[in-house]
Design a protein around this motif. Structure first.
Motif, mmCIF file in Angstrom:
data_model
loop_
_atom_site.group_PDB
_atom_site.id
_atom_site.type_symbol
_atom_site.label_atom_id
_atom_site.label_comp_id
_atom_site.label_asym_id
_atom_site.label_seq_id
_atom_site.Cartn_x
_atom_site.Cartn_y
_atom_site.Cartn_z
ATOM 1 N N PRO A 1 0.909 -1.068 0.282
ATOM 2 C CA PRO A 1 -0.308 -0.270 0.032
ATOM 3 C C PRO A 1 0.894 1.348 -0.140
ATOM 4 O O PRO A 1 0.319 2.518 0.165
ATOM 5 C CB PRO A 1 -0.653 0.071 1.671
ATOM 6 C CG PRO A 1 0.111 -1.036 2.037
ATOM 7 C CD PRO A 1 0.605 -1.909 1.106
ATOM 8 N N LEU B 1 -0.724 5.101 3.163
ATOM 9 C CA LEU B 1 -1.230 3.668 4.023
ATOM 10 C C LEU B 1 -2.933 4.501 3.831
ATOM 11 O O LEU B 1 -4.259 3.005 4.106
ATOM 12 C CB LEU B 1 -0.778 3.834 5.382
ATOM 13 C CG LEU B 1 0.809 2.960 4.859
ATOM 14 C CD1 LEU B 1 1.573 3.060 6.892
ATOM 15 C CD2 LEU B 1 0.883 1.477 4.366
ATOM 16 N N HIS C 1 -4.786 3.725 0.606
ATOM 17 C CA HIS C 1 -4.841 2.216 0.265
ATOM 18 C C HIS C 1 -4.975 1.479 1.079
ATOM 19 O O HIS C 1 -6.040 0.418 0.244
ATOM 20 C CB HIS C 1 -3.481 2.148 -0.202
ATOM 21 C CG HIS C 1 -3.309 3.258 -1.522
ATOM 22 N ND1 HIS C 1 -2.114 3.509 -1.379
ATOM 23 C CD2 HIS C 1 -3.923 4.243 -2.476
ATOM 24 C CE1 HIS C 1 -1.493 4.554 -2.625
ATOM 25 N NE2 HIS C 1 -2.892 4.510 -2.841
ATOM 26 N N LEU C 2 -5.129 1.661 2.205
ATOM 27 C CA LEU C 2 -5.648 -0.223 3.352
ATOM 28 C C LEU C 2 -7.032 -0.530 3.128
ATOM 29 O O LEU C 2 -7.395 -1.462 3.126
ATOM 30 C CB LEU C 2 -4.313 0.298 4.209
ATOM 31 C CG LEU C 2 -3.508 -0.093 4.365
ATOM 32 C CD1 LEU C 2 -3.398 0.330 5.950
ATOM 33 C CD2 LEU C 2 -3.478 -2.053 4.213
ATOM 34 N N MET D 1 -8.549 -4.165 1.315
ATOM 35 C CA MET D 1 -9.318 -4.399 2.728
ATOM 36 C C MET D 1 -10.965 -4.665 1.585
ATOM 37 O O MET D 1 -11.292 -6.395 1.883
ATOM 38 C CB MET D 1 -9.474 -4.116 4.129
ATOM 39 C CG MET D 1 -8.469 -4.001 4.916
ATOM 40 S SD MET D 1 -7.159 -5.222 5.019
ATOM 41 C CE MET D 1 -6.142 -5.326 3.936
ATOM 42 N N MET E 1 2.027 -9.139 3.349
ATOM 43 C CA MET E 1 1.960 -7.149 3.267
ATOM 44 C C MET E 1 3.377 -7.494 3.598
ATOM 45 O O MET E 1 3.781 -7.426 5.352
ATOM 46 C CB MET E 1 0.263 -6.485 4.236
ATOM 47 C CG MET E 1 0.771 -5.114 3.358
ATOM 48 S SD MET E 1 -0.205 -4.008 4.794
ATOM 49 C CE MET E 1 -1.884 -5.031 4.267
ATOM 50 N N VAL F 1 -1.412 0.917 9.659
ATOM 51 C CA VAL F 1 -1.575 -0.010 9.197
ATOM 52 C C VAL F 1 -2.538 -0.708 10.228
ATOM 53 O O VAL F 1 -4.048 -1.320 8.914
ATOM 54 C CB VAL F 1 -0.103 -1.331 9.396
ATOM 55 C CG1 VAL F 1 -0.685 -2.647 8.584
ATOM 56 C CG2 VAL F 1 1.319 -0.681 7.916
ATOM 57 N N HIS G 1 -6.104 -0.622 10.005
ATOM 58 C CA HIS G 1 -7.052 -0.788 8.927
ATOM 59 C C HIS G 1 -7.267 -2.051 7.902
ATOM 60 O O HIS G 1 -7.650 -2.625 7.705
ATOM 61 C CB HIS G 1 -6.270 0.251 7.875
ATOM 62 C CG HIS G 1 -6.530 1.154 7.830
ATOM 63 N ND1 HIS G 1 -7.288 2.380 7.752
ATOM 64 C CD2 HIS G 1 -5.521 2.373 8.356
ATOM 65 C CE1 HIS G 1 -7.636 3.561 8.468
ATOM 66 N NE2 HIS G 1 -5.745 3.696 8.476
ATOM 67 N N LEU G 2 -6.547 -2.587 8.981
ATOM 68 C CA LEU G 2 -6.159 -4.284 8.197
ATOM 69 C C LEU G 2 -8.219 -5.289 8.733
ATOM 70 O O LEU G 2 -8.109 -5.064 10.106
ATOM 71 C CB LEU G 2 -5.589 -5.301 8.874
ATOM 72 C CG LEU G 2 -3.860 -4.554 8.872
ATOM 73 C CD1 LEU G 2 -3.401 -5.457 9.689
ATOM 74 C CD2 LEU G 2 -3.921 -4.596 7.062
#
Length: 395
Positions: A197, A204, A207-208, A212, A229, A241, A244-245
């Motif tokens: 990303p 980040l 894009h994250l 997802m 990743m 990070v 957003h996962l």
């Protein structure tokens, strides 16, 4: 001319991860050619490991977009003033500026006013937008080191000393082991889909979320798909990070193995930037994405002169991998392209072959040593020395 026994002082300034890596490799090459010098400047972890004394840590200064720069203006301005002060109090034999264009051109102007020679490494993309900048660049630098052959004519046209050094990534981008071993080390039994990303906080955050959504779209259609990743150096995992996962996707986070992950992946979803060239060198198919703030996009879309933003496509001179920019970056669009790369063998092979052509266009390697030799020429002779028909000339 500098005494060969006198240690040199070289200031090197990079503002983001890719420039930090190029700068670090150049410093190591300079030390190999002429050991015992002192290096100061601005950068990140790679430069520090190469022995550069960091006057400014560039960690959080790497931003893209007009609004993003405004939001962080105070920190950027403070870094610039700190470096200007060091130019005055501890003037180097040479200032090497690596990418990070607007910041570095301001620093170049200050250096030239002090009589300090300036080498700019990694040309601004004047062939893509704001071509009039070339005149301003020529007034504040002594030489330009470019990564792509087609950039040479741009500077020669305006009488700016320039040399094509090739892309230093050619020397460093390769996997550390055979594919089976890498997959085993990652705990995988088949090639994954890799997510890259970007390295900046803003990238980040933008894009994250769409990555997802795309991964959920793909998982519903392909339950056995696995996601990995690789994390860029210096990324704030906890802050930029993990929030957003999607835990349900079971995304494997990997540090320090970016090229290995790229090499064994069936495909990549990747942010536009240097990483697309790294992927091209490994001949791994990809879908390129990029999002900026709406204000930034509205302005830049009217200024950019070329049809592609992905460096892999720019080097190829055509679209060899699909790009999904701003509103086109949707889960359905990106997912459909990735699904085709995963399932269509003929299509996958055609993209691999096209990336092989990009790899050939990036040159034969040795870029870091070539730019190090340029730096030493500027220090020792005050200009570049080009040989034509056996005679030395000052361009």
């Amino acid at each position: 001319m500098t005494d060969s026994n006198t240690p040199l002082h070289v200031m090197v300034v990079a503002g983001e991860v890719s420039g930090d890596l190029h700068a670090a490799n150049m410093v190591r090459a300079m030390e190999g050619l002429r050991p015992g010098n002192r290096y100061t400047g601005m950068g990140c972890g790679a430069m520090r490991e190469a022995g550069v004394e960091l006057i400014v840590d560039a960690g959080r200064l790497a931003v893209v977009g007009l609004w993003e720069v405004i939001a962080q203006y105070r920190d950027i301005r403070r870094a610039l003033e700190t470096l200007k002060q060091h130019l005055r109090s501890d003037p180097p034999d040479l200032l090497v500026l690596v990418d990070y264009v607007e910041f570095n051109l301001r620093l170049a102007r200050a250096a030239k006013a002090l009589g300090i020679r300036v080498l700019f490494y990694v040309s601004p993309q004047i062939w893509a937008w704001r071509p009039h900048r070339v005149k301003r660049i020529g007034r504040v630098i002594d030489a330009m080191a470019v990564l792509f052959p087609f950039e040479v004519d741009v500077y020669r046209r305006y009488g700016i000393p320039v040399r094509y050094v090739g892309n230093p990534l050619v020397d460093v981008v390769h996997p550390s082991a055979a594919p089976d071993k890498i997959l085993a080390d990652l705990g995988l039994d088949h090639p994954p889909l890799a997510l890259l990303p970007g390295s900046r906080g803003g990238e980040l955050r933008r894009h994250l979320p769409i990555m997802m959504e795309t991964c959920r779209w793909l998982r519903q259609r392909h339950p056995d798909i696995r996601f990995v990743m690789p994390l860029a150096p210096g990324v704030d995992v906890a802050g930029d990070v993990e929030p957003h996962l999607d835990p349900a996707l079971d995304i494997r986070l990997v540090s320090g193995q970016t090229y290995d992950v790229m090499a064994v992946s069936r495909a990549l979803i990747i942010a536009s930037g240097t990483a697309t060239l790294e992927a091209a060198l490994l001949k791994t198919p990809m879908a390129i994405i990029y999002r900026v703030s709406p204000i930034t996009h509205a302005i830049l879309s009217r200024l950019i002169l070329i049809p592609h933003i992905g460096l892999a496509n720019i080097v190829a001179g055509r679209e060899v991998v699909r790009e999904f920019v701003q509103d086109a970056a949707t889960a359905e669009h990106i997912g459909a392209e990735v699904e085709r790369l995963l399932m269509d063998e003929d299509y996958h092979r055609s993209v691999v072959n096209a990336l092989g052509e990009v790899r050939q266009r990036l040159g034969d390697g040795g870029g870091s040593e070539k730019v190090a030799r340029m730096a030493l020429e500027l220090i020792e002779h005050g200009c570049l020395l080009d040989t034509v028909d056996g005679e030395v000339r000052h361009p």
